[in-house]
Design an enzyme around this catalytic site. Structure first.
Site, PDB file in Angstrom:
ATOM      1  N   ARG A   1      10.376  -1.740  12.568  1.00  0.00           N
ATOM      2  CA  ARG A   1       9.019  -1.485  13.229  1.00  0.00           C
ATOM      3  C   ARG A   1       8.989  -2.557  14.423  1.00  0.00           C
ATOM      4  O   ARG A   1       9.139  -3.796  14.104  1.00  0.00           O
ATOM      5  CB  ARG A   1       7.989  -1.516  12.211  1.00  0.00           C
TER       6      ARG A   1
ATOM      7  N   LYS B   1       0.911  -1.352   0.091  1.00  0.00           N
ATOM      8  CA  LYS B   1       0.101  -0.103  -0.003  1.00  0.00           C
ATOM      9  C   LYS B   1       0.883   1.215  -0.046  1.00  0.00           C
ATOM     10  O   LYS B   1       0.579   2.154  -0.735  1.00  0.00           O
ATOM     11  CB  LYS B   1      -0.813   0.056   1.132  1.00  0.00           C
TER      12      LYS B   1
ATOM     13  N   ARG C   1      -1.405  -9.385  13.369  1.00  0.00           N
ATOM     14  CA  ARG C   1      -1.706  -8.341  12.276  1.00  0.00           C
ATOM     15  C   ARG C   1      -2.626  -9.135  11.211  1.00  0.00           C
ATOM     16  O   ARG C   1      -3.545  -8.695  10.670  1.00  0.00           O
ATOM     17  CB  ARG C   1      -0.482  -7.832  11.664  1.00  0.00           C
TER      18      ARG C   1
ATOM     19  N   ARG D   1     -10.119   0.231   8.016  1.00  0.00           N
ATOM     20  CA  ARG D   1      -9.695  -1.357   8.461  1.00  0.00           C
ATOM     21  C   ARG D   1     -11.011  -1.966   9.332  1.00  0.00           C
ATOM     22  O   ARG D   1     -10.608  -3.128   9.476  1.00  0.00           O
ATOM     23  CB  ARG D   1      -8.692  -1.203   9.587  1.00  0.00           C
TER      24      ARG D   1
ATOM     25  N   ARG E   1      11.977  -6.674   5.210  1.00  0.00           N
ATOM     26  CA  ARG E   1      12.094  -5.349   5.487  1.00  0.00           C
ATOM     27  C   ARG E   1      12.799  -5.135   7.114  1.00  0.00           C
ATOM     28  O   ARG E   1      13.712  -4.322   7.153  1.00  0.00           O
ATOM     29  CB  ARG E   1      10.630  -4.587   5.625  1.00  0.00           C
TER      30      ARG E   1
HETATM   31  P1  AP5 Z   1       4.710  -1.531   1.905  1.00  0.00           P
HETATM   32  O1  AP5 Z   1       4.669  -0.758   0.598  1.00  0.00           O
HETATM   33  O2  AP5 Z   1       5.181  -0.883   3.177  1.00  0.00           O
HETATM   34  O3  AP5 Z   1       3.451  -2.279   2.328  1.00  0.00           O
HETATM   35  P2  AP5 Z   1       2.036  -1.860   3.190  1.00  0.00           P
HETATM   36  O4  AP5 Z   1       1.022  -2.745   2.474  1.00  0.00           O
HETATM   37  O5  AP5 Z   1       2.103  -0.491   3.426  1.00  0.00           O
HETATM   38  O6  AP5 Z   1       2.639  -2.737   4.395  1.00  0.00           O
HETATM   39  P3  AP5 Z   1       2.694  -2.253   5.835  1.00  0.00           P
HETATM   40  O7  AP5 Z   1       3.531  -3.374   6.604  1.00  0.00           O
HETATM   41  O8  AP5 Z   1       3.215  -0.718   6.175  1.00  0.00           O
HETATM   42  O9  AP5 Z   1       1.211  -2.454   6.089  1.00  0.00           O
HETATM   43  P4  AP5 Z   1       0.172  -2.436   7.494  1.00  0.00           P
HETATM   44  O10 AP5 Z   1      -1.131  -2.601   6.944  1.00  0.00           O
HETATM   45  O11 AP5 Z   1       0.544  -3.754   8.582  1.00  0.00           O
HETATM   46  O12 AP5 Z   1       0.938  -1.141   8.296  1.00  0.00           O
HETATM   47  P5  AP5 Z   1       0.243   0.280   8.676  1.00  0.00           P
HETATM   48  O13 AP5 Z   1       1.476   1.049   8.858  1.00  0.00           O
HETATM   49  O14 AP5 Z   1      -1.083   0.576   7.796  1.00  0.00           O
HETATM   50  O15 AP5 Z   1       5.776  -2.807   1.649  1.00  0.00           O
HETATM   51  C1  AP5 Z   1       5.895  -3.878   2.420  1.00  0.00           C
HETATM   52  C2  AP5 Z   1       7.335  -4.217   2.042  1.00  0.00           C
HETATM   53  O16 AP5 Z   1       7.340  -4.881   0.698  1.00  0.00           O
HETATM   54  C3  AP5 Z   1       8.355  -3.343   1.978  1.00  0.00           C
HETATM   55  O17 AP5 Z   1       9.720  -3.794   2.212  1.00  0.00           O
HETATM   56  C4  AP5 Z   1       8.440  -3.094   0.264  1.00  0.00           C
HETATM   57  O18 AP5 Z   1       9.759  -2.586  -0.084  1.00  0.00           O
HETATM   58  C5  AP5 Z   1       8.073  -4.449  -0.132  1.00  0.00           C
HETATM   59  N1  AP5 Z   1       6.986  -4.375  -1.494  1.00  0.00           N
HETATM   60  C6  AP5 Z   1       6.392  -3.587  -1.776  1.00  0.00           C
HETATM   61  N2  AP5 Z   1       5.739  -4.007  -2.842  1.00  0.00           N
HETATM   62  C7  AP5 Z   1       6.307  -4.889  -3.438  1.00  0.00           C
HETATM   63  C8  AP5 Z   1       6.322  -5.808  -4.348  1.00  0.00           C
HETATM   64  N3  AP5 Z   1       5.399  -5.621  -5.417  1.00  0.00           N
HETATM   65  N4  AP5 Z   1       7.238  -6.788  -4.766  1.00  0.00           N
HETATM   66  C9  AP5 Z   1       8.114  -6.963  -3.821  1.00  0.00           C
HETATM   67  N5  AP5 Z   1       8.258  -6.370  -2.421  1.00  0.00           N
HETATM   68  C10 AP5 Z   1       7.472  -5.065  -2.492  1.00  0.00           C
HETATM   69  O19 AP5 Z   1      -0.335  -0.395  10.232  1.00  0.00           O
HETATM   70  C11 AP5 Z   1       0.317  -0.573  11.316  1.00  0.00           C
HETATM   71  C12 AP5 Z   1      -0.380  -0.545  12.459  1.00  0.00           C
HETATM   72  O20 AP5 Z   1      -0.980   0.829  12.766  1.00  0.00           O
HETATM   73  C13 AP5 Z   1      -1.587  -1.533  12.429  1.00  0.00           C
HETATM   74  O21 AP5 Z   1      -1.068  -2.958  12.713  1.00  0.00           O
HETATM   75  C14 AP5 Z   1      -2.762  -1.044  13.713  1.00  0.00           C
HETATM   76  O22 AP5 Z   1      -2.026  -1.506  14.881  1.00  0.00           O
HETATM   77  C15 AP5 Z   1      -2.175   0.623  13.142  1.00  0.00           C
HETATM   78  N6  AP5 Z   1      -3.293   1.154  12.335  1.00  0.00           N
HETATM   79  C16 AP5 Z   1      -3.031   1.685  11.260  1.00  0.00           C
HETATM   80  N7  AP5 Z   1      -4.092   1.967  10.662  1.00  0.00           N
HETATM   81  C17 AP5 Z   1      -5.104   1.571  11.506  1.00  0.00           C
HETATM   82  C18 AP5 Z   1      -6.801   1.631  11.164  1.00  0.00           C
HETATM   83  N8  AP5 Z   1      -7.231   2.100  10.269  1.00  0.00           N
HETATM   84  N9  AP5 Z   1      -7.182   0.936  12.381  1.00  0.00           N
HETATM   85  C19 AP5 Z   1      -6.675   0.658  13.310  1.00  0.00           C
HETATM   86  N10 AP5 Z   1      -5.391   0.767  13.618  1.00  0.00           N
HETATM   87  C20 AP5 Z   1      -4.579   1.006  12.607  1.00  0.00           C
END
Ligand code: AP5
Length: 192
Positions: free
Chosen positions: A137, A15, A148, A90, A129
């Site tokens: 993280r 994302k 997660r 979410r 990562r």
């Molecule tokens: P990346 O682009 O970072 O993927 P992402 O989907 O953004 O992954 P995240 O791990 O950041 O997602 P998340 O949903 O767990 O975290 P968030 O910060 O939203 O890519 C990941 C890796 O893959 C990178 O190394 C990248 O280089 C690689 N990659 C990307 N595309 C690729 C491809 N095509 N091929 C190969 N490699 C690739 O949330 C974190 C926490 O915050 C949650 O657990 C929760 O506690 C809280 N939170 C956030 N939003 C909410 C909400 N709306 N409600 C409640 N809690 C929330």
């Protein structure tokens, strides 16, 4: 061209990676609730203190906290030129609040783009990562990753149906090289 999009997908689906490219191409406002929460933790704000334990163990942060972040950001003028929501909504209450709020603002979503990636690939990406980054993280360890995914399956996945029913959902194979995924994301948000 109106682009008001939710980037939807499991942890590690890409994302944030795809949002960066959309921002570069279209100058959209990008709101990642995960980034906003991590910033609040770094800055030691009250919201950050409230969110940290949930995030570190891989649980979702309470709806009221994240809904507050999103509404505040979208009330700023920047949202009128288009926006990307990354990691929000979410839960069903978040989706319902967002829908009502955006209707009230006259800014309904144009698309919800779902990045589809298998779990094995997702775990490999997140552990990759973690291995690459020095500070890392707290929620990129195996125990938190499992939680997660559980939160995603139980609380977030049902939103696909919610957006399908509204004719907004576009599913994209996210298990391809970044640029190939982006070509498909770009086409989806342009309505092609
Ligand atoms: P990346 O682009 O970072 O993927 P992402 O989907 O953004 O992954 P995240 O791990 O950041 O997602 P998340 O949903 O767990 O975290 P968030 O910060 O939203 O890519 C990941 C890796 O893959 C990178 O190394 C990248 O280089 C690689 N990659 C990307 N595309 C690729 C491809 N095509 N091929 C190969 N490699 C690739 O949330 C974190 C926490 O915050 C949650 O657990 C929760 O506690 C809280 N939170 C956030 N939003 C909410 C909400 N709306 N409600 C409640 N809690 C929330």
């Amino acid at each position: 061209m109106d682009i008001r999009v939710v980037l939807f997908g499991a942890p590690g689906a890409g994302k944030g990676t795809q949002a960066e490219r959309l921002v570069k191409d279209f100058g959209l406002m990008h709101l990642s609730t995960g980034d906003a929460l991590r910033r609040a933790i770094r800055e030691g704000t009250e919201m950050g203190l409230r969110a940290q334990a949930f995030m570190d163990r891989g649980d979702l942060v309470p709806d009221a906290v994240v809904i507050g972040i999103v509404k505040e950001a979208l009330r700023g003028g920047g949202a009128r030129n288009g926006f990307i929501l990354d990691g929000f909504p979410r839960t069903t209450p978040q989706a319902l609040e967002l829908e009502a709020f955006l209707i009230e603002q006259g800014l309904p979503l144009t698309h919800v783009v779902s990045l589809e990636v298998g779990e094995e690939e997702l775990v490999g990406r997140i552990l990759g990562r973690r291995a690459q980054s020095k500070e890392g993280r707290a929620d990129d360890d195996e125990k938190a990753i499992r939680l997660r995914f559980k939160a995603f399956a139980e609380q977030t996945l049902p939103l696909k149906r919610f957006y399908q029913d509204r004719g907004l959902l576009r599913e994209i194979n996210g298990a391809r090289p970044v640029e190939q995924v982006y070509d498909a994301v770009r086409a989806a948000v342009l309505g092609k």
